[in-house]
Design a protein around this motif. Structure first.
Motif, mmCIF file in Angstrom:
data_model
loop_
_atom_site.group_PDB
_atom_site.id
_atom_site.type_symbol
_atom_site.label_atom_id
_atom_site.label_comp_id
_atom_site.label_asym_id
_atom_site.label_seq_id
_atom_site.Cartn_x
_atom_site.Cartn_y
_atom_site.Cartn_z
ATOM 1 N N TYR A 1 -14.231 16.224 -36.085
ATOM 2 C CA TYR A 1 -14.750 17.121 -37.111
ATOM 3 C C TYR A 1 -13.597 17.907 -37.720
ATOM 4 O O TYR A 1 -12.606 18.185 -37.039
ATOM 5 C CB TYR A 1 -15.773 18.095 -36.500
ATOM 6 N N THR B 1 -16.190 11.371 -49.508
ATOM 7 C CA THR B 1 -16.184 12.210 -48.317
ATOM 8 C C THR B 1 -15.143 11.689 -47.331
ATOM 9 O O THR B 1 -14.540 10.633 -47.549
ATOM 10 C CB THR B 1 -17.558 12.225 -47.625
ATOM 11 N N ARG C 1 -11.643 23.946 -43.710
ATOM 12 C CA ARG C 1 -12.063 23.256 -44.921
ATOM 13 C C ARG C 1 -10.928 23.258 -45.933
ATOM 14 O O ARG C 1 -10.004 24.047 -45.845
ATOM 15 C CB ARG C 1 -13.293 23.937 -45.528
ATOM 16 N N SER D 1 -14.558 17.870 -47.825
ATOM 17 C CA SER D 1 -14.049 18.050 -46.459
ATOM 18 C C SER D 1 -15.182 17.938 -45.441
ATOM 19 O O SER D 1 -15.339 18.781 -44.555
ATOM 20 C CB SER D 1 -13.365 19.415 -46.312
ATOM 21 N N GLN D 2 -15.981 16.916 -45.577
ATOM 22 C CA GLN D 2 -17.093 16.656 -44.671
ATOM 23 C C GLN D 2 -17.354 15.155 -44.668
ATOM 24 O O GLN D 2 -16.854 14.440 -45.524
ATOM 25 C CB GLN D 2 -18.332 17.443 -45.105
#
Length: 180
Positions: A39, A28, A43, A15-16
């Motif tokens: 962003y 990713t 999460r 989760s990035q």
């Protein structure tokens, strides 16, 4: 105007947008989403699937992710075993975890949902039954749902975040995103 993106995060995706964790490259968000300045609002563990919200608005991001706003998060949870009424009552009342008691959850048994196949699939064991639950919480501790089901004797086999507030992944295939 703030952007809000709904993404159906597949199993195994971080989760990035970058991976600095290992020498082996892991999937990713950047493998799926090419939008500047957004962003994740919260999460979702690498081994969990489903709805991840992303935004370019810091205030909206905080409102979605911060437990003080108590935004409901609904999960479809495949657990090992058949929970009795006592286990469900524990989840509804809140369970004691090593970092303190959880808030009460909404929980119900559900029929097997019509979900996309998971890759890799869940290990099937003929001698141990499994059951699906729909579980809604209003907080978001690290691996909370998995720890809650384990605390009542039913480890999680598959975890899909189905909704956050009014936003849902119901008609969004894994690995796909759309603007809200």
């Amino acid at each position: 105007m703030a952007q809000l993106i709904l993404f159906n995060k597949p199993y195994g995706v971080l989760s990035q947008f970058t991976d600095r964790g290992t020498d082996t490259a892991r999937a990713t968000l950047s493998d799926f989403i090419d939008l500047p300045g957004i962003y994740p609002a919260g999460r979702l563990d690498r081994d969990s699937e489903g709805l991840l919200l992303l935004t370019d608005d810091g205030k909206l991001q905080a409102r979605i992710a911060d437990p003080k706003f108590k935004l409901p998060k609904t999960y479809l949870v495949q657990i090992e075993g058949e929970p009795d009424d006592g286990a469900l009552k524990q989840l509804r009342n809140g369970v004691q975890l090593n970092d303190g008691p959880t808030r009460p959850a909404l929980v119900e048994r559900i029929d097997d949902p019509a979900l996309w196949p998971r890759d890799p699939p869940i290990r099937f064991r003929a001698s141990i039954p499994d059951r699906w639950l729909k579980l809604t919480i209003r907080e978001g501790r690290n691996r909370q749902v998995r720890r809650m089901t384990a605390a009542v004797g039913h480890p999680t086999l598959r975890l899909v975040r189905w909704a956050i507030g009014d936003w849902s992944v119901a008609d969004l295939p894994p690995g796909q995103w759309r603007a809200a």
